[in-house]
Design a protein around this motif. Structure first.
Motif, mmCIF file in Angstrom:
data_model
loop_
_atom_site.group_PDB
_atom_site.id
_atom_site.type_symbol
_atom_site.label_atom_id
_atom_site.label_comp_id
_atom_site.label_asym_id
_atom_site.label_seq_id
_atom_site.Cartn_x
_atom_site.Cartn_y
_atom_site.Cartn_z
ATOM 1 N N TRP A 193 14.426 14.249 8.095
ATOM 2 C CA TRP A 193 14.409 13.090 7.196
ATOM 3 C C TRP A 193 13.004 12.864 6.649
ATOM 4 O O TRP A 193 12.831 12.608 5.454
ATOM 5 C CB TRP A 193 14.900 11.849 7.957
ATOM 6 N N HIS A 194 12.005 12.960 7.513
ATOM 7 C CA HIS A 194 10.624 12.802 7.048
ATOM 8 C C HIS A 194 10.321 13.772 5.917
ATOM 9 O O HIS A 194 9.748 13.400 4.887
ATOM 10 C CB HIS A 194 9.643 13.056 8.198
ATOM 11 N N ASP A 195 10.705 15.027 6.095
ATOM 12 C CA ASP A 195 10.363 16.042 5.102
ATOM 13 C C ASP A 195 11.082 15.815 3.780
ATOM 14 O O ASP A 195 10.554 16.161 2.717
ATOM 15 C CB ASP A 195 10.696 17.435 5.650
ATOM 16 N N ARG A 196 12.254 15.226 3.815
ATOM 17 C CA ARG A 196 13.049 15.044 2.594
ATOM 18 C C ARG A 196 12.590 13.878 1.734
ATOM 19 O O ARG A 196 13.103 13.695 0.622
ATOM 20 C CB ARG A 196 14.533 14.865 2.951
ATOM 21 N N GLN A 197 11.647 13.087 2.197
ATOM 22 C CA GLN A 197 11.272 11.885 1.441
ATOM 23 C C GLN A 197 10.394 12.181 0.233
ATOM 24 O O GLN A 197 10.354 11.389 -0.713
ATOM 25 C CB GLN A 197 10.592 10.870 2.365
ATOM 26 N N GLY A 198 9.661 13.268 0.246
ATOM 27 C CA GLY A 198 8.857 13.611 -0.921
ATOM 28 C C GLY A 198 7.386 13.751 -0.599
ATOM 29 O O GLY A 198 6.948 13.593 0.550
ATOM 30 N N ARG A 199 6.605 14.048 -1.625
ATOM 31 C CA ARG A 199 5.172 14.262 -1.482
ATOM 32 C C ARG A 199 4.421 12.937 -1.320
ATOM 33 O O ARG A 199 4.777 11.917 -1.914
ATOM 34 C CB ARG A 199 4.633 14.997 -2.715
ATOM 35 N N LEU A 200 3.387 12.972 -0.516
ATOM 36 C CA LEU A 200 2.529 11.794 -0.356
ATOM 37 C C LEU A 200 1.745 11.575 -1.643
ATOM 38 O O LEU A 200 1.111 12.502 -2.155
ATOM 39 C CB LEU A 200 1.587 11.997 0.819
ATOM 40 N N ALA A 201 1.775 10.344 -2.157
ATOM 41 C CA ALA A 201 1.272 10.086 -3.505
ATOM 42 C C ALA A 201 -0.080 9.397 -3.552
ATOM 43 O O ALA A 201 -0.767 9.474 -4.569
ATOM 44 C CB ALA A 201 2.289 9.233 -4.278
ATOM 45 N N GLU A 202 -0.487 8.712 -2.479
ATOM 46 C CA GLU A 202 -1.756 7.978 -2.516
ATOM 47 C C GLU A 202 -2.266 7.780 -1.091
ATOM 48 O O GLU A 202 -1.507 7.854 -0.127
ATOM 49 C CB GLU A 202 -1.572 6.625 -3.199
ATOM 50 N N PRO A 203 -3.575 7.548 -0.943
ATOM 51 C CA PRO A 203 -4.132 7.319 0.398
ATOM 52 C C PRO A 203 -3.537 6.060 1.019
ATOM 53 O O PRO A 203 -3.306 5.055 0.335
ATOM 54 C CB PRO A 203 -5.634 7.157 0.147
ATOM 55 N N MET A 204 -3.293 6.130 2.337
ATOM 56 C CA MET A 204 -2.709 5.001 3.042
ATOM 57 C C MET A 204 -3.532 4.714 4.297
ATOM 58 O O MET A 204 -4.064 5.623 4.941
ATOM 59 C CB MET A 204 -1.261 5.303 3.438
ATOM 60 N N LEU A 205 -3.596 3.418 4.637
ATOM 61 C CA LEU A 205 -4.374 2.946 5.788
ATOM 62 C C LEU A 205 -3.482 2.149 6.723
ATOM 63 O O LEU A 205 -2.740 1.261 6.280
ATOM 64 C CB LEU A 205 -5.539 2.073 5.317
ATOM 65 N N PHE A 206 -3.565 2.448 8.009
ATOM 66 C CA PHE A 206 -2.942 1.623 9.041
ATOM 67 C C PHE A 206 -4.047 0.830 9.717
ATOM 68 O O PHE A 206 -4.999 1.399 10.264
ATOM 69 C CB PHE A 206 -2.213 2.497 10.057
ATOM 70 N N LYS A 207 -3.934 -0.472 9.669
ATOM 71 C CA LYS A 207 -4.954 -1.342 10.249
ATOM 72 C C LYS A 207 -4.625 -1.681 11.696
ATOM 73 O O LYS A 207 -3.454 -1.740 12.082
ATOM 74 C CB LYS A 207 -5.072 -2.637 9.434
ATOM 75 N N GLU A 208 -5.649 -1.889 12.481
ATOM 76 C CA GLU A 208 -5.462 -2.233 13.882
ATOM 77 C C GLU A 208 -4.568 -3.465 14.010
ATOM 78 O O GLU A 208 -4.771 -4.484 13.337
ATOM 79 C CB GLU A 208 -6.809 -2.491 14.550
ATOM 80 N N GLY A 209 -3.561 -3.350 14.868
ATOM 81 C CA GLY A 209 -2.644 -4.459 15.088
ATOM 82 C C GLY A 209 -1.537 -4.570 14.064
ATOM 83 O O GLY A 209 -0.680 -5.460 14.164
ATOM 84 N N GLY A 210 -1.513 -3.696 13.081
ATOM 85 C CA GLY A 210 -0.515 -3.776 12.023
ATOM 86 C C GLY A 210 0.799 -3.120 12.406
ATOM 87 O O GLY A 210 0.972 -2.588 13.507
ATOM 88 N N SER A 211 1.732 -3.140 11.454
ATOM 89 C CA SER A 211 3.040 -2.519 11.674
ATOM 90 C C SER A 211 3.389 -1.526 10.573
ATOM 91 O O SER A 211 4.302 -0.716 10.740
ATOM 92 C CB SER A 211 4.137 -3.589 11.742
ATOM 93 N N HIS A 212 2.676 -1.615 9.432
ATOM 94 C CA HIS A 212 2.955 -0.766 8.283
ATOM 95 C C HIS A 212 1.656 -0.124 7.784
ATOM 96 O O HIS A 212 0.565 -0.681 7.945
ATOM 97 C CB HIS A 212 3.538 -1.579 7.118
ATOM 98 N N TYR A 213 1.795 1.041 7.156
ATOM 99 C CA TYR A 213 0.688 1.589 6.368
ATOM 100 C C TYR A 213 0.556 0.793 5.072
ATOM 101 O O TYR A 213 1.546 0.327 4.504
ATOM 102 C CB TYR A 213 0.937 3.061 6.033
#
Length: 743
Positions: free
Chosen positions: A109-129
């Motif tokens: 499923w991960h592979d089928r979602q598509g190409r990564l389009a932009e830089p993403m950050l996960f912050k300490e204590g967060g739940s989402h990129y």
């Protein structure tokens, strides 16, 4: 990764041949579904062509001369279909899906979602990129890396996908920063081969070309499954057989790609007519290869002229052969004396033109280095190295894994390389050996490795001991991955985490070619042709250059941006540092590229003795307690390394299932386990037990006492502390397990 008890696999009969119309249908379905007719067709027509781009899948070489219009295999087409997807994911996707949500999805499923389009950050204590600018991402990297107490608290991992240019810049950055902590995917695959071959013949690579296969009398394929792992090799084996060569398969499981091949680019192949490949098929017990090759050698008389002129240590080895009993050889190999004697007669007949190929089935055991030395011993006895149609062929599993090592990605490069690098770059490289993959995992577990940077790859899924490795990464202050697609490693974060989207092999990088080295030492240009799916994707050389600029600034003679602006400048630096790259920019732009020098192929032995060296190691094999089994991990036909394209394994007769364990039918009967019954697997090691739940038992043609399961699902059972002597390669092919019935 959750234990998926909802799988409902279907089991049919294993196939008796590889390729044919089903391979074409599978390839086209993947490409057209993911990429569309126009983009997909363009990608395939440029794949592995002179002037096109190098396959991001395996490292099997391209023909030196004329190439077919469709110079790719089924798994190469799948790899391109995955990389060239029309879909891209960015802030909207990551806002919708939390890390917990993504962790619950499977790898396919991960592979089928598509190409990564932009830089993403996960912050300490967060739940989402969350989205982050490139400038801010490099600012975070600089903050974390500059804030370490020592450069040796950072880990710089490399995947075999990285180009020569990206890899050279990357290792130079790490050493300018002050560390040799450069683990790479070689640590987990052919490290054992490099160690053994360097000791024996002075070159840590294979000694044959494609043309040698067409001159060979006998080709041994030991511990490898070319039908799934490097399918283009099947066309080479087919042509060799048609020219009179005998193919010998040495493998515990019966595999379609070793039995017969229906060439999908021939009318006969599309109609289902297959060329038989292996005329001899020995189902050796897992880790019984050392004993088998010892038995072959025991039957032979050495080529006295070659041995006296070119080798050292034969007398000690001859004495060892004489004292090794046939009882021990048969017990450890699982192969009868009669079969071994017949094989010995075959390889010693005629002109003794023997090629031995091998892959992970030999390299991922405690005694892997000793086993490969035993293979070399056989070749030295026959003089089957350094002449047409004869030599050693470790088959690499990732398209530039060999090139990355050539240009410096290794935790213990020799002094000659470091001296040349320091002179060219105006830096002082550290001399202390760095961490390999196993050492890096353990260092992060201890809290000593605090920043993890991955140039490609899927570290969590590629490495052993999944739970321990994941826990180790979560102790880091920062984890950062340079990637083309979403994978599970992005979800196992340090306190903070970055995902940096990069161009792939198929993407047009402003017309700039990069270069790669294949499994036979050919360096050639690779030019992406497809329009990138996002203008936020950067090339790997540019990412590394901006990392260097942010963390170190221009240092010594290094001008990071200047180097990354024109990859020819990076190649000039490689030429100045690495022997064999003379006139690099000129030669690599010639159609087909050029061969790197290979001293062993010329019978020049760059070893400590100045000769090719026999090995006289005591014979052994992996044994388990009564009632337990030896597990090996392997790929399905619907995956490349850790990239899972789908839930099927067509050649082994499996559909809609990955939590599968193959076992001998009699073993299952004695355990009173029915086919497809759900069971749990438990591995045993000196530090305790590891469990992988909800596997379905499948009867399969294989020796008794053996088991096989797909990675990465079965990696949880591989202890990080179990590795090959001399190479530190995890022993993913020899894991002691027991089987527990549900309830």
């Amino acid at each position: 990764m959750s234990d998926d008890s909802s799988e409902n696999p279907h089991v049919g009969s294993p196939k008796e041949q590889a390729g044919g119309a089903p391979a074409v249908a599978s390839s086209m379905k993947q490409v057209m579904t993911r990429d569309g007719v126009v983009r997909g067709t363009k990608a395939l027509l440029e794949l592995n062509q002179k002037g096109g781009f190098d396959c991001p899948s395996c490292a099997w070489p391209d023909p030196d001369g004329k190439r077919a219009a469709a110079e790719f295999c089924e798994n190469g087409a799948k790899a391109v279909a995955s990389e060239a997807m029309r879909m891209a994911i960015g802030r909207e996707f990551f806002a919708k899906h939390s890390i917990a949500d993504l962790m619950a999805k499977d790898d396919g499923w991960h592979d089928r979602q598509g190409r990564l389009a932009e830089p993403m950050l996960f912050k300490e204590g967060g739940s989402h990129y969350e989205p982050v600018s490139w400038d801010k991402a490099f600012e975070i990297l600089a903050e974390e890396l500059k804030g370490l107490d020592s450069p040796d608290e950072a880990v710089f991992y490399t995947s075999g996908r990285a180009s020569n240019e990206a890899a050279f810049l990357y290792q130079m950055f790490a050493r300018a920063y002050g560390t040799n902590n450069l683990p790479d995917c070689s640590n987990m695959c052919h490290e054992s081969s490099g160690k053994a071959l360097n000791e024996a013949v002075g070159v840590g690579k294979g000694t044959v070309t494609l043309d040698d296969f067409l001159d060979a009398d006998v080709i041994i394929c030991a511990g490898q499954n070319p039908g799934t792992n490097h399918p283009r090799m099947l066309a080479t084996l087919e042509e060799a057989v048609e020219r009179g060569a005998k193919v010998v398969a040495i493998n515990p499981l019966k595999e379609a790609g070793l039995i017969a091949f229906a060439h999908p680019q021939k009318v006969s192949g599309m109609l289902g007519k297959a060329t038989p490949l292996a005329s001899t098929y020995l189902q050796v017990r897992v880790n019984g290869d050392m004993a088998l090759f010892r038995g072959i050698a025991k039957c032979l008389d050495a080529d006295g002229t070659f041995v006296s002129q070119h080798t050292r240590g034969y007398e000690d080895y001859r004495s060892l052969l004489e004292k090794t009993s046939w009882e021990e050889i048969e017990k450890l190999s699982g192969v009868s004396r009669d079969e071994i004697e017949a094989l010995a007669k075959l390889v010693s007949s005629g002109k003794k033109r023997l090629i031995t190929c091998w892959a992970m089935g030999l390299t991922q055991h405690r005694n892997a280095v000793a086993t490969i030395r035993e293979v070399v011993n056989l070749h030295l006895m026959l003089g089957a190295i350094g002449r047409p149609g004869a030599g050693l062929c470790p088959v690499r599993g990732h398209s530039n894994v060999q090139g990355d090592r050539t240009v410096g990605v290794w935790e213990m490069m020799p002094e000659s390389f470091l001296e040349a690098l320091d002179k060219q770059a105006g830096i002082t490289s550290p001399r202390k050996h760095g961490w390999d993959t196993v050492a890096s995992i353990l260092a992060m577990q201890r809290g000593e490795g605090k920043v993890f940077f991955g140039l490609g790859g899927n570290f969590v899924q590629a490495t052993p001991d999944t739970e321990l490795t994941s826990a180790a990464l979560r102790k880091c202050r920062l984890t950062c991955h340079v990637s083309t697609k979403l994978n599970r490693s992005h979800l196992v974060t340090g306190k903070r985490a970055l995902i940096l989207p990069c161009l792939g092999r198929s993407d047009d990088d402003q017309g700039r070619p990069v270069t790669c080295e294949n499994s036979m030492g050919v360096v050639q240009a690779s030019r992406g042709k497809l329009k990138p799916m996002s203008d936020q994707m950067l090339s790997e050389p540019e990412i590394v250059a901006r990392l260097g600029e942010a963390v170190l600034g221009d240092v010594g003679k290094i001008r990071w941006r200047w180097l990354a602006e024109d990859y020819g400048r990076i190649r000039d630096w490689i030429e100045a540092v690495v022997p064999g790259f003379e006139n690099y920019n000129q030669r690599v732009m010639e159609p087909g590229g050029f061969y790197l020098p290979n001293a062993a192929k010329e019978r020049v032995w760059k070893t400590a003795t100045g000769k090719a060296n026999f090995s006289a190691m005591e014979l052994d094999a992996f044994m388990v307690k009564p009632g337990r089994f030896i597990l090996q991990t392997l790929r399905s036909h619907d995956q490349f390394n850790t990239t899972v394209y789908g839930p099927n394994d067509r050649y082994r007769g499996i559909s809609n299932g990955r939590r599968i364990v193959f076992m001998n039918p009699q073993d299952l009967s004695e355990l009173e386990i029915d086919p497809l019954e759900a069971i749990d697997l438990v591995s045993h090691w000196e530090d305790g037990e590891r469990e992988a739940a909800n596997f379905r038992a499948i009867p399969y043609d294989m020796p008794r006492g053996m088991a096989a399961a797909y990675f990465p699902e079965a990696n949880a059972l591989v202890p990080v502390g179990s590795y090959a002597e001399g190479s530190n390669t995890p022993t993913s092919k020899s894991v002691e397990i027991s089987v527990r019935k549900k309830g």
